[in-house]
Motif scaffolding. Structure first.
Motif, short mmCIF file in Angstrom:
data_model
loop_
_atom_site.label_atom_id
_atom_site.label_comp_id
_atom_site.label_asym_id
_atom_site.label_seq_id
_atom_site.Cartn_x
_atom_site.Cartn_y
_atom_site.Cartn_z
N TRP A 60 0.86 -1.19 0.00
CA TRP A 60 0.00 0.00 0.00
C TRP A 60 0.89 1.23 0.00
O TRP A 60 2.04 1.18 0.38
N ASP A 61 0.34 2.33 -0.48
CA ASP A 61 1.03 3.62 -0.51
C ASP A 61 0.50 4.51 0.60
O ASP A 61 -0.64 4.35 1.04
N ALA A 62 1.32 5.47 1.01
CA ALA A 62 0.83 6.50 1.93
C ALA A 62 -0.36 7.16 1.27
O ALA A 62 -0.34 7.45 0.07
N GLY A 63 -1.43 7.33 2.03
CA GLY A 63 -2.64 7.93 1.50
C GLY A 63 -3.69 6.94 1.05
O GLY A 63 -4.83 7.30 0.79
N ASP A 64 -3.30 5.65 0.95
CA ASP A 64 -4.27 4.62 0.60
C ASP A 64 -5.16 4.33 1.81
O ASP A 64 -4.76 4.58 2.95
N PRO A 65 -6.35 3.76 1.58
CA PRO A 65 -7.18 3.33 2.71
C PRO A 65 -6.40 2.31 3.55
O PRO A 65 -5.68 1.47 3.02
N SER A 66 -6.53 2.43 4.87
CA SER A 66 -5.81 1.53 5.78
C SER A 66 -6.46 0.16 5.84
O SER A 66 -7.67 0.03 5.74
N GLU A 67 -5.63 -0.86 6.00
CA GLU A 67 -6.07 -2.23 6.23
C GLU A 67 -5.24 -2.77 7.39
O GLU A 67 -4.25 -2.17 7.81
N PHE A 68 -5.62 -3.92 7.88
CA PHE A 68 -4.93 -4.57 8.99
C PHE A 68 -4.04 -5.66 8.40
O PHE A 68 -4.53 -6.53 7.67
N TYR A 69 -2.75 -5.62 8.69
CA TYR A 69 -1.80 -6.62 8.22
C TYR A 69 -1.08 -7.23 9.42
O TYR A 69 -0.46 -6.50 10.20
N LEU A 70 -1.15 -8.53 9.55
CA LEU A 70 -0.42 -9.26 10.58
C LEU A 70 0.77 -9.93 9.88
O LEU A 70 0.59 -10.67 8.91
N VAL A 71 1.97 -9.67 10.37
CA VAL A 71 3.17 -10.25 9.78
C VAL A 71 3.35 -11.66 10.33
O VAL A 71 3.47 -11.85 11.54
N LEU A 72 3.35 -12.65 9.44
CA LEU A 72 3.53 -14.04 9.82
C LEU A 72 4.98 -14.47 9.67
O LEU A 72 5.47 -15.33 10.41
N ALA A 73 5.70 -13.91 8.69
CA ALA A 73 7.11 -14.20 8.44
C ALA A 73 7.72 -13.00 7.73
O ALA A 73 7.00 -12.21 7.12
N GLY A 74 9.04 -12.89 7.79
CA GLY A 74 9.70 -11.76 7.16
C GLY A 74 9.42 -10.49 7.91
O GLY A 74 9.40 -10.48 9.15
N ALA A 75 9.16 -9.41 7.19
CA ALA A 75 8.87 -8.12 7.83
C ALA A 75 8.23 -7.18 6.82
O ALA A 75 8.39 -7.33 5.62
N LEU A 76 7.50 -6.21 7.36
CA LEU A 76 6.97 -5.12 6.56
C LEU A 76 7.71 -3.85 6.96
O LEU A 76 7.86 -3.56 8.15
N LEU A 77 8.17 -3.13 5.96
CA LEU A 77 8.85 -1.86 6.18
C LEU A 77 7.83 -0.75 5.99
O LEU A 77 7.16 -0.69 4.95
N LEU A 78 7.71 0.12 6.98
CA LEU A 78 6.83 1.28 6.86
C LEU A 78 7.72 2.46 6.49
O LEU A 78 8.58 2.88 7.28
N VAL A 79 7.50 2.97 5.27
CA VAL A 79 8.40 3.95 4.68
C VAL A 79 7.72 5.31 4.59
O VAL A 79 6.62 5.43 4.07
N ASP A 80 8.42 6.33 5.11
CA ASP A 80 7.97 7.71 4.96
C ASP A 80 8.50 8.19 3.62
O ASP A 80 9.70 8.37 3.43
N ARG A 81 7.61 8.32 2.65
CA ARG A 81 8.02 8.67 1.28
C ARG A 81 8.56 10.08 1.17
O ARG A 81 9.24 10.41 0.20
N ARG A 82 8.29 10.94 2.17
CA ARG A 82 8.82 12.31 2.12
C ARG A 82 10.34 12.31 2.13
O ARG A 82 10.96 13.17 1.54
N GLY A 83 10.93 11.34 2.83
CA GLY A 83 12.39 11.26 2.88
C GLY A 83 12.90 9.89 2.49
O GLY A 83 14.08 9.59 2.67
N ASP A 84 12.00 9.04 1.96
CA ASP A 84 12.35 7.66 1.62
C ASP A 84 13.09 6.97 2.77
O ASP A 84 14.10 6.32 2.58
N ARG A 85 12.54 7.17 3.97
CA ARG A 85 13.16 6.61 5.18
C ARG A 85 12.28 5.52 5.77
O ARG A 85 11.07 5.67 5.87
N VAL A 86 12.91 4.40 6.16
CA VAL A 86 12.19 3.34 6.86
C VAL A 86 11.98 3.81 8.29
O VAL A 86 12.93 3.95 9.05
N VAL A 87 10.71 4.06 8.64
CA VAL A 87 10.38 4.56 9.97
C VAL A 87 10.21 3.40 10.93
O VAL A 87 10.69 3.43 12.06
N PHE A 88 9.52 2.33 10.50
CA PHE A 88 9.25 1.16 11.33
C PHE A 88 9.53 -0.11 10.55
O PHE A 88 9.30 -0.17 9.34
N VAL A 89 9.97 -1.13 11.28
CA VAL A 89 10.05 -2.49 10.76
C VAL A 89 9.11 -3.30 11.62
O VAL A 89 9.30 -3.42 12.83
#
Length: 159
Positions: A60-89
């Motif tokens: 999903w992109d910033a600004g898209d409708p939110s959904e609930f994602y549960l990470v089962l394996a690996g990781a999701l990177l939450l990226v602030d596109r204003r600075g292309d910075r990974v804010v959360f893993v």
């Protein structure tokens, strides 16, 4: 869903769902990233869809409708596109959601899959239904979302 040209790389400012610095950890942080019981996991699985995104795939992109994602394996990177910075893993066993999810707010960050990521995606309408029928799920999810709001305010993240 679409791939990024490269997978963003976390830096020294990146927050991790399972790694809290001892000097910052408090009860709110513990509530923000709860361990889900087998009962809660089975409820979420009953209303969700398991996805296996490619490494670097944008879920999903910033600004898209939110959904609930549960990470089962690996990781999701939450990226602030204003600075292309990974804010959360967000790591296995943890979920991506904020209180605004229930109020129709849009996603503040872009979600990008790391290598080997498997997620359970639960549409917001289904999550609302599950929260209405399960006090345990309601308590865990809503307490976590409230604690995350406090965490985001304290750390200055989230826009």
């Amino acid at each position: 869903m679409r791939p990024m040209s490269s997978i963003p790389v976390p830096d020294e400012m990146t927050h991790y769902s399972s790694r809290r610095r001892r000097d910052e950890a408090d009860e709110a942080d513990e509530l923000a990233w709860p361990v889900l019981s087998e009962h809660v996991l089975s409820l979420l699985r009953s209303g969700g869809e398991e996805l296996r995104p490619e490494p670097g795939e944008v879920l999903w992109d910033a600004g898209d409708p939110s959904e609930f994602y549960l990470v089962l394996a690996g990781a999701l990177l939450l990226v602030d596109r204003r600075g292309d910075r990974v804010v959360f893993v967000v790591e296995p066993g943890d979920f991506v959601a904020e209180l605004g999810l229930f109020m129709g707010q849009r996603a503040p960050f872009q979600g990008v899959a790391e290598n080997g990521t498997v997620v359970l995606k639960v549409p917001i309408e289904e999550l609302r239904r599950l929260v209405e029928i399960s006090a345990e799920l309601s308590d865990v999810v809503l307490s976590a979302l409230d604690a995350r709001r406090l965490y985001l305010t304290r750390t200055g993240e989230g826009g």
